[in-house]
Enzyme design. Structure first.
Site, PDB file in Angstrom:
ATOM      1  N   ASN A   1      -9.810  -1.227  -4.368  1.00 21.26           N
ATOM      2  CA  ASN A   1      -8.496  -1.021  -3.754  1.00 21.26           C
ATOM      3  C   ASN A   1      -7.466  -1.732  -4.621  1.00 21.26           C
ATOM      4  O   ASN A   1      -7.465  -2.961  -4.702  1.00 21.26           O
ATOM      5  CB  ASN A   1      -8.516  -1.580  -2.333  1.00 21.26           C
ATOM      6  CG  ASN A   1      -7.189  -1.444  -1.601  1.00 21.26           C
ATOM      7  OD1 ASN A   1      -6.127  -1.378  -2.206  1.00 21.26           O
ATOM      8  ND2 ASN A   1      -7.239  -1.432  -0.282  1.00 21.26           N
TER       9      ASN A   1
ATOM     10  N   HIS B   1      -3.617   6.522  -0.357  1.00 23.71           N
ATOM     11  CA  HIS B   1      -3.902   5.155  -0.786  1.00 23.71           C
ATOM     12  C   HIS B   1      -5.404   4.934  -0.740  1.00 23.71           C
ATOM     13  O   HIS B   1      -6.050   5.194   0.284  1.00 23.71           O
ATOM     14  CB  HIS B   1      -3.177   4.171   0.135  1.00 23.71           C
ATOM     15  CG  HIS B   1      -3.662   2.771   0.024  1.00 23.71           C
ATOM     16  ND1 HIS B   1      -3.726   2.098  -1.182  1.00 23.71           N
ATOM     17  CD2 HIS B   1      -4.121   1.895   0.971  1.00 23.71           C
ATOM     18  CE1 HIS B   1      -4.200   0.878  -0.978  1.00 23.71           C
ATOM     19  NE2 HIS B   1      -4.447   0.739   0.321  1.00 23.71           N
TER      20      HIS B   1
ATOM     21  N   CYS C   1       0.795  -1.229   0.000  1.00 25.87           N
ATOM     22  CA  CYS C   1       0.000   0.000   0.000  1.00 25.87           C
ATOM     23  C   CYS C   1       0.829   1.282   0.000  1.00 25.87           C
ATOM     24  O   CYS C   1       0.395   2.314  -0.505  1.00 25.87           O
ATOM     25  CB  CYS C   1      -0.941  -0.004   1.198  1.00 25.87           C
ATOM     26  SG  CYS C   1      -1.840  -1.556   1.404  1.00 25.87           S
TER      27      CYS C   1
END
Length: 360
Positions: A297, A267, A123
């Site tokens: 994501n 993120h 991430c």
């Protein structure tokens, strides 16, 4: 300066362009209703903000990054022989060995003088990649660097695990950086707390547990040792504990510029988490980029992908002061404030399985 956050300054580095690629296959989150029930899936959509994701079939992260890199190099009119560094950031590499960056050097037709290496980060990986590429350029070890960042997390997600099945999409990105003495300084903050490593993990498949004997994250009918495990509550607590301090440190480091931050690109974990962070840090919501609805994501690719989606389908040049911040698996976090001066953002590329490299 915040005591627990060291500022690492990168000088003489300019970001020239960004390109992103998505696989053509799209999966609707509502299609999971058969497994989890329509009511449960609607709650997941309402919390995460994810309605659909682009996911690979046969492609690897490298295939997506290759498409993004080829588009960016073409759009910028860059001579490939001028690229002397290639960094590939991913958690889903093509092989245990060789390094995927070495394979990409050949596929892209970059010169043999190119320094090429892999970095296994999630991430926070995009900002870490910017810092590594920028440090090499700033120190004189490189003149032009190509940063390829992408993941295909869908390959390691169990379709019966409601914590992750509706969340993750796949993407590949390319960013070109170059040495430029006139470029504004870029302050970075980086950090690690390995005590949280067990809260976002695939325990088996590599050399600690190659044969899948681990049972630490097993849940019958949900996931096995080769599947991604995420403790959402712990990840959320970590984010709230670390990200506000990261943002504060960057604001303080950037105060001398006398300029306001134009965009915050974090993120893209999920909508609930990002909206909670915005309220907690009292940020101007109009300045915060949030775009997970159609892509989910995408792990280390989420920051450049969010920039691309925010720029629009046609692409174009963008300007302004951007705060970028990644956080998650590891635990790891990284942020920077970059001056975007006519940074070219290529139109989003949709790849097909015919572009996938099936073997060496």
């Amino acid at each position: 300066m915040t005591a627990n956050n060291q500022i690492r300054l990168v000088k003489n580095v300019r970001i020239k362009g960004i390109a992103c690629a998505l696989p053509e296959k799209v999966e609707e989150v509502m299609s999971l209703s058969e497994s989890f029930g329509a009511e449960s899936v609607n709650k997941i959509i309402g919390s995460t903000g994810v309605e659909r994701r682009h996911v690979v079939t046969e492609e690897c992260s490298s295939d997506l990054c290759l498409s993004a890199a080829e588009r960016l190099i073409s759009d910028l009119g860059i001579d490939k022989s001028s690229i002397d560094t290639l960094i590939f950031v991913s958690q889903t590499h093509d092989y245990t060995l060789p390094a995927t960056a070495c394979v990409l050097q050949e596929r892209l037709g970059l010169p043999m003088q190119t320094a090429a290496f892999d970095v296994a980060m999630g991430c926070s990986g995009y900002v870490y990649g910017l810092w590594m590429a920028g440090s090499l350029l700033s120190g004189g070890g490189s003149k032009r660097a190509l940063l390829l960042v992408g993941d295909t997390i869908s390959k390691i997600v169990s379709p019966t695990d409601r914590a992750v099945a509706a969340l993750f999409g796949d993407a590949g990105t390319a960013t070109l950086l170059e040495f430029d003495p006139s470029a504004a300084d870029i302050p970075f903050v980086l950090g690690t707390d390995g005590r949280g490593a067990q809260n976002l993990v695939v325990p088996a498949g590599s050399y600690r547990d190659r044969k899948g004997h681990s049972t630490q994250t097993n849940e019958k009918g949900v996931r096995g040792p080769y599947d991604l495990y995420m403790n959402g509550a712990e990840i959320f607590a970590f984010t709230l504990a670390r990200v506000p301090a990261l943002v504060t440190a960057l604001h303080e480091a950037d105060a001398e510029s006398g300029k306001a931050i134009d965009k915050y690109v974090f993120h893209q974990a999920n909508r609930f988490m990002l909206e909670h962070l915005v309220k907690r840090m009292k940020l101007d919501r109009d300045k915060v980029v949030l775009d997970v609805k159609d892509v989910g994501n995408t792990s280390c690719a989420s920051i450049p992908l969010a920039i691309s989606l925010h720029t629009g389908k046609a692409g174009g040049q963008i300007c302004g002061r951007f705060m970028l911040a990644g956080f998650g698996v590891g635990y790891s976090w990284a942020g920077c404030v970059a001056e975007f001066e006519n940074v070219w953002v290529s139109p989003l590329t949709i790849t097909s399985t015919v572009n996938a490299e099936t073997s060496l």
